[in-house]
Motif scaffolding. Structure first.
Motif, PDB file in Angstrom:
ATOM      1  N   PRO A  45     -79.492  -8.518 -35.893  1.00  0.00           N
ATOM      2  CA  PRO A  45     -80.195  -8.617 -37.493  1.00  0.00           C
ATOM      3  C   PRO A  45     -79.886  -7.174 -37.659  1.00  0.00           C
ATOM      4  CG  PRO A  45     -81.508  -8.064 -35.732  1.00  0.00           C
ATOM      5  CD  PRO A  45     -79.659  -8.638 -34.828  1.00  0.00           C
ATOM      6  N   ASN A  46     -79.680  -6.763 -39.221  1.00  0.00           N
ATOM      7  CA  ASN A  46     -79.790  -6.049 -39.703  1.00  0.00           C
ATOM      8  C   ASN A  46     -79.972  -4.845 -39.406  1.00  0.00           C
ATOM      9  OD1 ASN A  46     -81.224  -7.480 -43.201  1.00  0.00           O
ATOM     10  ND2 ASN A  46     -78.675  -7.564 -42.606  1.00  0.00           N
ATOM     11  N   GLY A  47     -78.553  -3.752 -39.338  1.00  0.00           N
ATOM     12  CA  GLY A  47     -78.350  -3.087 -39.222  1.00  0.00           C
ATOM     13  C   GLY A  47     -78.939  -2.746 -37.550  1.00  0.00           C
ATOM     14  N   SER A  48     -78.242  -3.559 -36.737  1.00  0.00           N
ATOM     15  CA  SER A  48     -77.837  -3.749 -35.401  1.00  0.00           C
ATOM     16  C   SER A  48     -76.746  -3.256 -35.086  1.00  0.00           C
ATOM     17  CB  SER A  48     -78.654  -5.378 -34.816  1.00  0.00           C
ATOM     18  OG  SER A  48     -77.314  -6.114 -35.500  1.00  0.00           O
ATOM     19  N   GLY A  49     -75.537  -3.309 -35.944  1.00  0.00           N
ATOM     20  CA  GLY A  49     -73.955  -2.604 -35.857  1.00  0.00           C
ATOM     21  C   GLY A  49     -73.432  -3.846 -36.042  1.00  0.00           C
ATOM     22  N   LYS A  50     -73.267  -4.501 -36.183  1.00  0.00           N
ATOM     23  CA  LYS A  50     -72.080  -5.813 -36.511  1.00  0.00           C
ATOM     24  C   LYS A  50     -71.155  -4.466 -36.711  1.00  0.00           C
ATOM     25  CE  LYS A  50     -74.977  -8.142 -38.948  1.00  0.00           C
ATOM     26  NZ  LYS A  50     -75.813  -7.933 -38.533  1.00  0.00           N
ATOM     27  N   THR A  51     -71.617  -4.194 -38.137  1.00  0.00           N
ATOM     28  CA  THR A  51     -69.909  -3.246 -38.939  1.00  0.00           C
ATOM     29  C   THR A  51     -70.054  -1.760 -38.697  1.00  0.00           C
ATOM     30  OG1 THR A  51     -71.568  -3.689 -41.133  1.00  0.00           O
ATOM     31  CG2 THR A  51     -69.691  -2.252 -40.807  1.00  0.00           C
ATOM     32  N   THR A  52     -70.405  -1.554 -37.397  1.00  0.00           N
ATOM     33  CA  THR A  52     -69.929  -0.516 -37.022  1.00  0.00           C
ATOM     34  C   THR A  52     -69.129  -0.578 -35.347  1.00  0.00           C
ATOM     35  OG1 THR A  52     -72.339   0.655 -37.304  1.00  0.00           O
ATOM     36  CG2 THR A  52     -70.769   1.607 -34.755  1.00  0.00           C
ATOM     37  N   LEU A  53     -69.873  -1.795 -34.740  1.00  0.00           N
ATOM     38  CA  LEU A  53     -68.742  -2.364 -33.398  1.00  0.00           C
ATOM     39  C   LEU A  53     -67.178  -2.834 -34.002  1.00  0.00           C
ATOM     40  CD1 LEU A  53     -68.448  -3.281 -31.182  1.00  0.00           C
ATOM     41  CD2 LEU A  53     -68.981  -5.305 -31.421  1.00  0.00           C
ATOM     42  N   THR A 196     -70.767 -12.437 -39.743  1.00  0.00           N
ATOM     43  CA  THR A 196     -70.923 -13.169 -40.687  1.00  0.00           C
ATOM     44  C   THR A 196     -73.013 -13.350 -41.217  1.00  0.00           C
ATOM     45  OG1 THR A 196     -70.837 -14.771 -41.882  1.00  0.00           O
ATOM     46  CG2 THR A 196     -70.523 -15.422 -40.022  1.00  0.00           C
ATOM     47  N   HIS A 197     -73.396 -13.587 -41.831  1.00  0.00           N
ATOM     48  CA  HIS A 197     -75.101 -14.402 -41.874  1.00  0.00           C
ATOM     49  C   HIS A 197     -74.984 -15.261 -42.754  1.00  0.00           C
ATOM     50  CE1 HIS A 197     -77.149  -9.616 -41.165  1.00  0.00           C
ATOM     51  NE2 HIS A 197     -76.504  -9.420 -41.784  1.00  0.00           N
ATOM     52  N   HIS A 198     -73.511 -15.859 -42.498  1.00  0.00           N
ATOM     53  CA  HIS A 198     -73.555 -17.482 -42.440  1.00  0.00           C
ATOM     54  C   HIS A 198     -73.533 -17.451 -41.716  1.00  0.00           C
ATOM     55  CE1 HIS A 198     -71.164 -20.919 -44.429  1.00  0.00           C
ATOM     56  NE2 HIS A 198     -70.391 -20.862 -43.495  1.00  0.00           N
TER      57      HIS A 198
HETATM   58  N1  LIG Z   1     -71.992   7.010 -40.697  1.00  0.00           N
HETATM   59  C1  LIG Z   1     -73.324   6.834 -40.489  1.00  0.00           C
HETATM   60  N2  LIG Z   1     -73.908   7.696 -39.439  1.00  0.00           N
HETATM   61  C2  LIG Z   1     -75.295   7.674 -39.451  1.00  0.00           C
HETATM   62  N3  LIG Z   1     -75.981   6.548 -38.746  1.00  0.00           N
HETATM   63  C3  LIG Z   1     -75.145   4.670 -39.929  1.00  0.00           C
HETATM   64  C4  LIG Z   1     -74.061   5.026 -39.521  1.00  0.00           C
HETATM   65  N4  LIG Z   1     -73.523   3.955 -40.411  1.00  0.00           N
HETATM   66  C5  LIG Z   1     -74.104   3.379 -39.979  1.00  0.00           C
HETATM   67  N5  LIG Z   1     -75.247   3.444 -39.470  1.00  0.00           N
HETATM   68  C6  LIG Z   1     -76.432   3.395 -38.930  1.00  0.00           C
HETATM   69  O1  LIG Z   1     -76.259   1.948 -37.728  1.00  0.00           O
HETATM   70  C7  LIG Z   1     -76.960   1.144 -37.902  1.00  0.00           C
HETATM   71  C8  LIG Z   1     -75.959   0.060 -37.793  1.00  0.00           C
HETATM   72  O2  LIG Z   1     -74.959   0.233 -39.111  1.00  0.00           O
HETATM   73  P1  LIG Z   1     -74.142  -1.660 -39.089  1.00  0.00           P
HETATM   74  O3  LIG Z   1     -73.980  -1.064 -40.271  1.00  0.00           O
HETATM   75  O4  LIG Z   1     -73.456  -1.583 -37.999  1.00  0.00           O
HETATM   76  O5  LIG Z   1     -75.564  -2.627 -38.864  1.00  0.00           O
HETATM   77  P2  LIG Z   1     -74.748  -3.538 -39.246  1.00  0.00           P
HETATM   78  O6  LIG Z   1     -75.011  -4.706 -38.051  1.00  0.00           O
HETATM   79  O7  LIG Z   1     -73.685  -4.369 -39.695  1.00  0.00           O
HETATM   80  O8  LIG Z   1     -76.429  -4.134 -40.652  1.00  0.00           O
HETATM   81  P3  LIG Z   1     -76.185  -5.689 -42.385  1.00  0.00           P
HETATM   82  O9  LIG Z   1     -76.202  -6.647 -41.405  1.00  0.00           O
HETATM   83  O10 LIG Z   1     -77.490  -4.929 -42.516  1.00  0.00           O
HETATM   84  O11 LIG Z   1     -74.766  -5.616 -42.767  1.00  0.00           O
HETATM   85  C9  LIG Z   1     -78.075   1.770 -39.212  1.00  0.00           C
HETATM   86  O12 LIG Z   1     -79.516   1.898 -38.920  1.00  0.00           O
HETATM   87  C10 LIG Z   1     -77.153   2.359 -40.235  1.00  0.00           C
HETATM   88  O13 LIG Z   1     -78.693   3.214 -40.669  1.00  0.00           O
END
Ligand SMILES: Nc1ncnc2c1ncn2[C@@H]1O[C@H](COP(=O)(O)OP(=O)(O)OP(=O)(O)O)[C@@H](O)[C@H]1O
Length: 228
Positions: A45-53, A196-198
């Motif tokens: 889900p949103n905010g779960s860390g996908k972009t971070t990973l 992807t959310h799609h």
């Molecule tokens: N630079 C940062 N500093 C602090 N927290 C961050 C930073 N980047 C992301 N986060 C936090 O890390 C968590 C994961 O963010 P991320 O963008 O990886 O999620 P996501 O799964 O890709 O979300 P989405 O589906 O909304 O794109 C979020 O709670 C966000 O607030």
């Protein structure tokens, strides 16, 4: 198009990745391998860390622990090779608004002598932007800007593609075209890791599922990698 890619055991291996944000772990003990000829979807889900990973895998985020191996050797000892072999497209199109689509692609293709203007124009025509080749990108729609970024895939010979929300803002035909590009990449022995959310209509995807909120200090394992 590009030459077939060399086969290898695995391109990238993540071992015991751990990433904490704001006092909670996005993931812990996360381990997986990306092997040639596979498509992997990072889900959650949103905010779960996908972009971070994805950014960690691309070497764009330093705030984590664990180990990433590239072709069996620690990634940090071979950054040059890794960067040459990895293509990362972020969730924003990442193109320059004042430049035209052609100028943007020229910048992205810089240093690749084999990629001529003709190839770039053909790539833009293939993504439906032929008539917009020379229009500043600030005058394009969201979906058209995304297409400019995705045209990069048409001359990408990197074995590993990391694509963050590549389908955002695309219409049905463009989604199908991108899915075909991903299949081409996998068929010639490359690998794709994407968020992807799609829901893609692609079969046999591996999946890495994120999304359990882990308070700091609690043990957990996040990895679920499976064939669909
Ligand atoms: N630079 C940062 N500093 C602090 N927290 C961050 C930073 N980047 C992301 N986060 C936090 O890390 C968590 C994961 O963010 P991320 O963008 O990886 O999620 P996501 O799964 O890709 O979300 P989405 O589906 O909304 O794109 C979020 O709670 C966000 O607030």
């Amino acid at each position: 198009m590009t030459e077939p890619l060399l086969q290898a055991d695995h391109l990238l291996k993540a071992e015991c990745l751990e990433c904490e944000r704001d006092g909670r772990f996005l993931f812990r003990d996360l381990s997986f391998s990306i092997v040639p000829g596979t498509l992997t979807r990072v889900e959650g889900p949103n905010g779960s860390g996908k972009t971070t990973l994805l950014r960690i895998l691309a070497g764009l985020n330093d705030n984590w622990s664990g180990q990433v191996l590239w072709r069996g050797r620690p990634r940090h000892r071979q950054w040059e090779s890794v960067r040459r072999n990895l293509l990362y497209l972020g969730h924003r199109p990442g193109i320059k608004a004042l430049l035209t689509p052609l100028e943007n692609l020229q910048a992205l293709a810089a240093g690749r002598q084999a990629v001529t203007n003709r190839i770039l124009e053909q790539a833009l025509a293939q993504v439906g932007l032929g008539p917009w080749c020379h229009v500043p990108c600030q005058n394009l729609s969201a979906g058209q800007k995304r297409r400019v970024a995705l045209a990069r895939l048409l001359f990408a010979d990197e074995p590993l593609w990391l694509l963050d929300e590549a389908f955002t803002a695309l219409d049905v035909d463009a989604v199908a075209a991108v899915e075909n590009l991903l299949l081409d990449q996998v068929r010639r022995g490359g690998a794709v890791v994407m968020t992807t959310h799609h829901e893609p209509s692609l079969r046999n995807m591996n999946r890495i599922r994120l999304g359990t909120v882990i308070e700091q200090g609690e043990p957990s394992s996040q990895l679920q990698q499976e064939d669909a």
